[in-house]
Design an enzyme around this catalytic site. Structure first.
Site, short mmCIF file in Angstrom:
data_model
loop_
_atom_site.label_atom_id
_atom_site.label_comp_id
_atom_site.label_asym_id
_atom_site.label_seq_id
_atom_site.Cartn_x
_atom_site.Cartn_y
_atom_site.Cartn_z
N ASN A 37 -7.59 2.38 -5.96
CA ASN A 37 -8.19 3.70 -5.92
C ASN A 37 -7.40 4.69 -6.76
O ASN A 37 -6.17 4.66 -6.76
CB ASN A 37 -8.27 4.20 -4.47
CG ASN A 37 -9.13 3.31 -3.60
OD1 ASN A 37 -8.64 2.77 -2.61
ND2 ASN A 37 -10.38 3.14 -3.94
N ARG A 43 -7.06 -7.44 -21.08
CA ARG A 43 -6.15 -6.94 -22.13
C ARG A 43 -5.61 -5.55 -21.82
O ARG A 43 -4.89 -4.98 -22.63
CB ARG A 43 -6.89 -6.93 -23.48
CG ARG A 43 -7.15 -8.33 -24.03
CD ARG A 43 -7.61 -8.29 -25.48
NE ARG A 43 -8.91 -7.67 -25.64
CZ ARG A 43 -10.08 -8.32 -25.55
NH1 ARG A 43 -10.09 -9.62 -25.30
NH2 ARG A 43 -11.21 -7.69 -25.70
N ASP A 82 -4.66 6.57 5.01
CA ASP A 82 -5.05 7.77 4.25
C ASP A 82 -5.85 8.69 5.16
O ASP A 82 -6.80 9.34 4.73
CB ASP A 82 -5.85 7.39 3.01
CG ASP A 82 -5.85 8.48 1.94
OD1 ASP A 82 -5.01 9.40 2.01
OD2 ASP A 82 -6.72 8.43 1.04
N LEU A 141 -15.04 10.46 -2.32
CA LEU A 141 -14.28 10.08 -1.14
C LEU A 141 -13.06 10.99 -1.00
O LEU A 141 -12.37 11.27 -1.98
CB LEU A 141 -13.83 8.62 -1.24
CG LEU A 141 -14.89 7.55 -0.94
CD1 LEU A 141 -14.32 6.17 -1.25
CD2 LEU A 141 -15.35 7.62 0.50
N ALA A 142 -12.80 11.43 0.23
CA ALA A 142 -11.71 12.36 0.48
C ALA A 142 -10.88 11.85 1.64
O ALA A 142 -11.04 12.28 2.79
CB ALA A 142 -12.27 13.75 0.78
#
Length: 394
Positions: A224, A232, A279, A312-313
């Site tokens: 994330n 590469r 988180d 997303l928070a």
């Protein structure tokens, strides 16, 4: 509220006990006040230890350790970087089996970061707060995610003067983008006793590995806020998967990372290289369904925490649910999921003889799980706490 043990010594009997490394079947955990004596066979319990039998199918494991907790119990550290707020966040997560955590400040101003460091220095080592996690402000604006770009700053060597105090705030860490800090910056932080993780970054693998040589030891929420792995252009993801010395945080809520990617990370690094993190935001352990984060409204919708634009928070997640998700949705062996929530984060913090394990002289921080991996009991320093619940973060 806590329930004191009537006896200083206690034998807690369970069908299975995970000591951080291996299982003990039909065993008992010997607790001596605030410390562990160790697991023993049920037939080998000393006479002087009163017995407590857990329900059939129950498992004992070390208390969970969370390296990235923005909030809980309706409290957001960015709103209130005080000692009391840190303790309230720790209490909110304790009911889900988390016995130690790092309250996390998301890209604040330098003055806000200094205030949080001061608070952490006051409470580190008490009430489950073992330090502070500064997630920013020295990040790559191109990978800001929900962080306020106006608060993302360019690191200068002069910042080391105030940042060194973080090394005196328990076992603390900082997340930064290694491509956005001066040469020698990471080394100076590590020499000050601070754990350094890479995150919110577009660093090449070469830059990441150069920072690793300076002492970089972690990666924040793998996959994330960083470019995807390419053959590469391996970038931060490739460096994290390839380098055994980097411990990568992983948000296993079914939203941030696909189950296949979770399995790939565990297969590449093993449970010793993955630390489950939440988180978590203030909705965990509360009835909040919305809150503000640095001036932006965040909404809880179908288990997702998102901005009005759908970004997303953080996560509405507790570590018990993360362990359960890893096992039931991602196919991770239970012992690996437990290790990633206990011993591995303790190792990252240099506390692997004290926390995250059930061995002689370790802290008596442990959790009881039922057959569905829901929390049915939690002990901190040998004392059972009443906040334990079988419910998830919701």
């Amino acid at each position: 509220m806590r329930l004191p043990n009537d006896n200083e010594n206690l034998a807690i009997c369970a069908e299975r006990i995970f000591d951080g490394s291996r299982w003990h079947d039909d065993a008992a955990l010997l607790v001596e006040g605030p410390s562990i004596r160790g697991p023993v066979a049920a037939s080998g319990i000393p006479r002087e230890y009163p017995k407590r039998h857990l329900p059939g199918g129950a498992r004992l494991a070390p208390g969970f350790i969370d390296l990235q907790v923005n909030g809980g119990g309706g409290v957001l550290l960015n709103d209130d970087p005080s000692p009391e707020a840190m303790q309230a966040i720790a209490r909110a997560h304790r009911r889900f089996g988390t016995t130690a955590l790092l309250p996390t400040l998301i890209s604040g101003t330098r003055e806000e970061a200094k205030a949080a460091i001061s608070s952490a220095r006051q409470v580190a080592g008490r009430d489950g707060v073992i330090g502070l996690h500064l997630e920013g402000p020295f990040l790559n604006p191109a990978r800001a995610g929900v962080h306020d770009r106006a608060r993302i700053a360019q690191a200068e060597m002069a910042d080391l003067k105030w940042l060194r105090a973080l090394g005196e705030a328990g076992r603390s860490m900082i997340t930064l983008a290694p491509e956005c800090v001066p040469e020698g910056f990471v080394r100076a932080l590590v020499e000050a006793g601070i754990r350094v993780a890479a995150g919110h970054s577009e660093a090449s693998a070469e830059i990441v590995l150069r920072a690793f040589e300076e002492g970089l030891s972690g990666v924040t929420h793998l996959f994330n806020a960083m470019p995807p792995f390419q053959g590469r252009a391996p970038g931060l993801v490739g460096a994290a998967l390839a380098e055994r010395g980097l411990i990568a945080g992983l948000i296993v809520d079914g939203l941030h990372v696909d189950p296949v990617s979770v399995r790939a990370a565990f297969r590449a690094k093993g449970a010793d290289g993955i630390a489950l993190v939440t988180d978590a935001m203030p909705t965990v352990g509360s009835d909040k369904s919305e809150f503000e984060l640095t001036g932006r409204k965040i909404f809880l919708r179908d288990g997702r925490l998102v901005t009005a634009e759908g970004t997303l928070a953080g996560a509405h997640l507790d570590l018990a649910t993360a362990v359960r998700n890893a096992v039931t949705h991602c196919g991770i062996p239970l012992e690996d999921a437990l290790r990633a929530a206990t011993r591995t984060p303790a190792t990252f913090l240099g506390l692997d003889r004290e926390r995250g394990v059930l061995i002689a002289n370790a802290r008596a921080d442990f959790v009881a799980l039922d057959q569905n991996l829901c929390v049915i009991g939690c002990w901190v320093g040998g004392i059972e706490v009443t906040e334990a619940t079988s419910a998830g973060a919701r």
